[in-house]
Enzyme design. Sequence first.
Site, PDB file in Angstrom:
ATOM      1  CB  CYS A  47     -19.026  -2.589   2.590  1.00 35.71           C
ATOM      2  SG  CYS A  47     -16.838  -2.521   2.896  1.00 35.71           S
ATOM      3  CB  CYS A  79     -16.451   2.866   6.901  1.00 36.90           C
ATOM      4  SG  CYS A  79     -18.083   2.198   7.265  1.00 36.90           S
ATOM      5  CB  CYS A 106     -20.756 -11.608  -4.410  1.00 35.76           C
ATOM      6  SG  CYS A 106     -19.172 -11.179  -4.100  1.00 35.76           S
ATOM      7  CB  CYS A 115     -22.229   1.509   1.584  1.00 36.41           C
ATOM      8  SG  CYS A 115     -21.071   2.704   1.659  1.00 36.41           S
ATOM      9  CB  CYS A 143     -19.117  -9.445   3.755  1.00 38.48           C
ATOM     10  SG  CYS A 143     -18.748 -10.303   2.776  1.00 38.48           S
ATOM     11  CB  CYS A 202     -21.002  -5.033   0.375  1.00 40.24           C
ATOM     12  SG  CYS A 202     -21.037  -5.940  -1.194  1.00 40.24           S
ATOM     13  CG  ASP A 252      -2.125   1.437   0.851  1.00 46.05           C
ATOM     14  OD1 ASP A 252      -2.389   1.172   0.199  1.00 46.05           O
ATOM     15  OD2 ASP A 252      -2.443   1.476   2.541  1.00 46.05           O
TER      16      ASP A 252
END
Length: 369
Positions: free
Chosen positions: A260, A257, A204, A214, A264, A210, A150
């Site tokens: 989501c 946050c 999924c 939100c 899941c 999700c 990252d």
Amino acid sequence: MFIVQDPPSTDLPALALAIKAWARELGFAELRIADVDLSDREPGFEAWLAAGYHGEMDYMAAHGSKRTRPSELVPGTVRVLTARMDYLPASRGDDWRTVEQGRLRQPGDAIVSVYARGRDYHKVIRQRLQQLATRIEQEVGKTAYRVFTDSAPVLEVALAEKSGLGWRGKHTLLLNRDAGSMFFLGEIFTDLPLPVDQSVTNHCGQCSACIDACPTQAILGPYRLDARRCISYLTIELKGSIPVEMRPMIGNRVLGCDDCQLACPWNKYAGRASLPDFDARNGLDQATLVDLFGWSEDDFNRRLEGSAIRRIGHERWLRNIAVGLGNAAVSGLRGAPDIVAALRGRQAHPSALVREHVEWALACHGAGS
């Protein structure tokens, strides 16, 4: 820049297996290997940028095609070792999602995203990937490589998906059938022509949990995220004022946050951290808005030394908490003396950004100046 070398005379399949075992010894839950062809992801990424969904994250567009072409970012790269490291603390029980969702309903609680409660993951993962790269060189001799987590123009999820670490969920995070999504990703770009792993199928299905969960409707549809509406963006990446119309949706989330991920179904299998680095520090798993708002800048820097939270700075920290304190007014704490007193204590803060959000919060409580 890499100097392209002839492949080492070694058993590459056996080396790949050994690298995966060494990664596990270093605390990674899994490591897999991808090639560098992301040509099928490039149009989608460019369309996302063109739509402006990256907001003020100019770095997302600053490197041209290097983000979608690893061999341009680091010439000579032929493989990417993609690793994941679980971060949900080992002490969390099977009901951890219920606990987290319960705290979201407590307006005085300060919600910090689970990933940020412990030590800065950048440091933990980078150090251990470097150890892994050193171990590889001890086995095969000098190689050309670079370690990332990252921290550079790398399409981490796309590479992880290509390597078979999981599939991209509708919220755009990586999902793994055995570990959900509560993990960090890191990469080693290498010139070693190791055998690649196969990708996995998407699981999924018709689920939209999700998207439905939100708070700001930032997930516009399956696999389409408008970061400008995402609470993680608003509380971490955004440097200026949080749009007034977005503030009520943020609730008591002061950094990041997890909604989501909490929604899941795959996170019932969320893996637990093998390292203590990600255990919550400074009581951030049970802190209150008033307590955190009282931290001075010295407190902030001292308490959060070695934490990823320090990256936003004390000013934005106070901005975020002021929004949470304001939102407490519509959740049963309107005019609460401790909240109003805390906000009044920051009315003369030297930062115009902090003062603006404090005044908004006071107005929410009917206590504006």
